[in-house]
Write an enzyme that holds these catalytic residues in place. Structure first.
Site, PDB file in Angstrom:
ATOM      1  N   ILE A 117       6.384   0.107   2.850  1.00  0.00           N
ATOM      2  CA  ILE A 117       7.536  -1.185   2.611  1.00  0.00           C
ATOM      3  C   ILE A 117       7.641  -1.624   4.066  1.00  0.00           C
ATOM      4  CG2 ILE A 117       9.638  -1.854   1.788  1.00  0.00           C
ATOM      5  CD1 ILE A 117       9.620   0.530  -0.165  1.00  0.00           C
ATOM      6  N   ALA A 127      12.144   7.658   5.733  1.00  0.00           N
ATOM      7  CA  ALA A 127      12.557   8.489   4.889  1.00  0.00           C
ATOM      8  C   ALA A 127      11.420   9.244   4.160  1.00  0.00           C
ATOM      9  CB  ALA A 127      13.728   8.008   4.098  1.00  0.00           C
ATOM     10  N   TYR A 175      16.745  13.893  -3.150  1.00  0.00           N
ATOM     11  CA  TYR A 175      16.480  12.796  -2.543  1.00  0.00           C
ATOM     12  C   TYR A 175      17.517  11.602  -2.970  1.00  0.00           C
ATOM     13  CZ  TYR A 175      14.451   8.007  -2.394  1.00  0.00           C
ATOM     14  OH  TYR A 175      14.263   6.672  -1.929  1.00  0.00           O
ATOM     15  N   HIS A 217       2.785   7.979  -7.268  1.00  0.00           N
ATOM     16  CA  HIS A 217       3.292   6.750  -7.520  1.00  0.00           C
ATOM     17  C   HIS A 217       2.411   6.207  -9.115  1.00  0.00           C
ATOM     18  CE1 HIS A 217       5.408   6.933  -3.959  1.00  0.00           C
ATOM     19  NE2 HIS A 217       6.563   6.746  -4.869  1.00  0.00           N
ATOM     20  N   ARG A 276      10.851   1.325 -15.909  1.00  0.00           N
ATOM     21  CA  ARG A 276      11.392   1.274 -14.645  1.00  0.00           C
ATOM     22  C   ARG A 276      11.252  -0.225 -14.312  1.00  0.00           C
ATOM     23  NH1 ARG A 276      12.538   5.764 -15.112  1.00  0.00           N
ATOM     24  NH2 ARG A 276      12.125   7.613 -13.975  1.00  0.00           N
ATOM     25  N   ARG A 305       8.495  14.649 -16.451  1.00  0.00           N
ATOM     26  CA  ARG A 305       8.332  14.938 -15.097  1.00  0.00           C
ATOM     27  C   ARG A 305       9.910  15.431 -14.920  1.00  0.00           C
ATOM     28  NH1 ARG A 305       6.327  11.006 -10.630  1.00  0.00           N
ATOM     29  NH2 ARG A 305       8.430  10.056 -11.004  1.00  0.00           N
TER      30      ARG A 305
HETATM   31  N1  UDP Z   1       4.493   8.252 -13.993  1.00  0.00           N
HETATM   32  C1  UDP Z   1       3.664   8.898 -15.037  1.00  0.00           C
HETATM   33  N2  UDP Z   1       2.365   9.473 -14.599  1.00  0.00           N
HETATM   34  C2  UDP Z   1       2.023   9.467 -13.176  1.00  0.00           C
HETATM   35  C3  UDP Z   1       2.891   8.986 -12.279  1.00  0.00           C
HETATM   36  C4  UDP Z   1       4.137   8.358 -12.725  1.00  0.00           C
HETATM   37  O1  UDP Z   1       3.890   8.840 -16.314  1.00  0.00           O
HETATM   38  O2  UDP Z   1       1.120   9.900 -12.970  1.00  0.00           O
HETATM   39  C5  UDP Z   1       5.841   7.853 -14.570  1.00  0.00           C
HETATM   40  C6  UDP Z   1       7.014   8.608 -13.814  1.00  0.00           C
HETATM   41  O3  UDP Z   1       7.336   9.451 -14.856  1.00  0.00           O
HETATM   42  C7  UDP Z   1       8.080   7.395 -13.784  1.00  0.00           C
HETATM   43  C8  UDP Z   1       7.000   6.252 -13.674  1.00  0.00           C
HETATM   44  O4  UDP Z   1       5.879   6.587 -13.989  1.00  0.00           O
HETATM   45  O5  UDP Z   1       8.685   7.381 -15.116  1.00  0.00           O
HETATM   46  C9  UDP Z   1       7.352   5.565 -12.162  1.00  0.00           C
HETATM   47  O6  UDP Z   1       6.935   6.783 -11.442  1.00  0.00           O
HETATM   48  P1  UDP Z   1       6.699   6.806  -9.804  1.00  0.00           P
HETATM   49  O7  UDP Z   1       6.513   8.086  -9.477  1.00  0.00           O
HETATM   50  O8  UDP Z   1       5.838   5.730  -9.742  1.00  0.00           O
HETATM   51  O9  UDP Z   1       8.085   6.155  -9.285  1.00  0.00           O
HETATM   52  P2  UDP Z   1       9.616   6.744  -9.500  1.00  0.00           P
HETATM   53  O10 UDP Z   1      10.163   5.968 -10.593  1.00  0.00           O
HETATM   54  O11 UDP Z   1       9.638   8.156  -9.384  1.00  0.00           O
HETATM   55  O12 UDP Z   1      10.287   6.446  -8.237  1.00  0.00           O
END
Ligand code: UDP
Length: 336
Positions: free
Chosen positions: A12, A74, A140, A188, A220, A280
């Site tokens: 960013i 960060a 975090y 991500h 999201r 997760r």
């Molecule tokens: N996600 C997923 N598979 C992956 C990576 C992420 O299903 O391999 C999902 C994760 O559980 C969340 C969304 O995608 O609901 C966005 O995750 P990311 O890690 O990009 O961003 P966060 O929301 O954790 O900041």
């Protein structure tokens, strides 16, 4: 203005540096390159160092007559923060406080701070406004909340002007090319899905298919990285007069993991394989912003409001730089 961007070599921050430069500001970047890349800094002067090096920060602030600090440096992975909290408390809290003290001592008292929707934890309802109680569910989010509170206190005690910007999910890349998202290991969603499209991974795992959402996958709010940068620029202007502000930055639209994968298929033309996996740890089911305060206070309006154009910019970056900045270095050294 003279702006110090801490963490300006990151995802960013590098987009911020480009925008500040094109808006006519003078930019210095302080980055320890722990997760940023020298090649991502397309303007200004890069100083490689740590924000907890007080003497260094004070000399940068004083020698260059810095007007304002933007703080992007960060650790920002929820999962990692749960298994290695000390790293998060050290970097996000202790090092940031050291940096704030360097600001106070040199009388630089304006800061734009990168915060996160993770400070809200699992909200009782969405969309999330700034009135939603902040109750983070992982280290975090908590470390970011600590600094949010410190900024309020510095504002009261030391007359700091601050803009705390709570990002939802940053996504996409500069349409001008050359900079984009590159983490290792990548965690991500959008970069992972596009890596499958590029043949670098076999498939993407959908983390949880039994969430209480329309299609069972997590929802999201994906906000383009240039829209985030634009909000920072506006916040910086506002800080010339205002004392303190805390704002959510998102589009206000929720997209599920499955919708993102489907849009990546559409944009790339590749039938991206996905498999359903376990939830997760630490994931709230749905995080969507009510960003009306940012619109009202800053006159900010995201330019990217749907998934497709956001993912198109991400796809351009990943397709042209399949190995991220490592690939760029290779290409550029061949060109030399
Ligand atoms: N996600 C997923 N598979 C992956 C990576 C992420 O299903 O391999 C999902 C994760 O559980 C969340 C969304 O995608 O609901 C966005 O995750 P990311 O890690 O990009 O961003 P966060 O929301 O954790 O900041």
């Amino acid at each position: 203005m003279n702006v110090l961007v801490i963490g300006g070599a990151g995802y960013i921050g590098s987009h911020m540096v480009r925008l500040l430069d094109s808006a006519g500001h003078k930019v210095w970047v302080l980055d320890n390159l722990s997760s940023g890349f020298m090649q991502a800094v397309t303007a200004g002067e890069l100083i490689v160092g740590n924000m907890n090096d007080s003497a260094l920060v004070k000399s940068i602030l004083g020698d260059n007559k810095i007007d304002i600090v933007m703080h992007f440096a960060a650790c920002a992975l929820v999962g990692e923060s749960c298994v290695n909290p000390a790293k998060y408390y050290q970097n996000n809290v202790v090092n940031t406080l050291t940096m704030l003290e360097a600001m106070r001592e040199t009388n630089v008292r304006k800061i734009v701070f990168s915060s996160t929707c993770a400070t809200y934890g699992v909200p009782a309802s969405v969309p999330i406004s700034e009135a939603t109680p902040q109750d983070p569910v992982n280290p975090y989010g908590f470390t970011k909340l600590v600094i949010e509170r410190a900024l309020r206190d510095y504002s009261e005690a030391h007359n700091f002007g601050f803009a705390t910007l709570r990002y939802f999910n940053a996504a996409g890349a500069s349409p001008l090319g050359g900079i984009g998202e590159d983490h290792s290991p990548e965690s991500h969603l959008i970069p992972i899905v596009l890596q499958v499209a590029l043949g670098q991974r076999e498939n993407v795992t959908v983390f949880g298919s039994d969430w209480p959402t329309a299609d069972g996958s997590c929802v999201r709010d994906y906000i383009h990285v240039d829209d985030l940068a634009d909000a920072h620029l506006r916040a910086m202007e506002r800080l010339k007069h205002g004392k303190g502000i805390e704002l959510n930055l998102g589009t206000g639209t929720g997209l599920s993991v499955r919708q993102i994968i489907e849009t990546c298929r559409e944009v790339s033309g590749v039938d991206i394989a996905s498999v359903d996996g376990d939830r997760r740890a630490g994931d709230p089911p749905e995080l969507v912003a009510n960003a009306s305060r940012a619109k009202k206070e800053l006159g900010w309006e995201p330019q990217y409001t749907t998934a497709k154009p956001i993912i198109e910019t991400a796809w351009n970056w990943h397709r042209n730089n399949p190995n991220g900045y490592a690939n760029k270095m290779l290409v550029e050294s061949k060109l030399d």
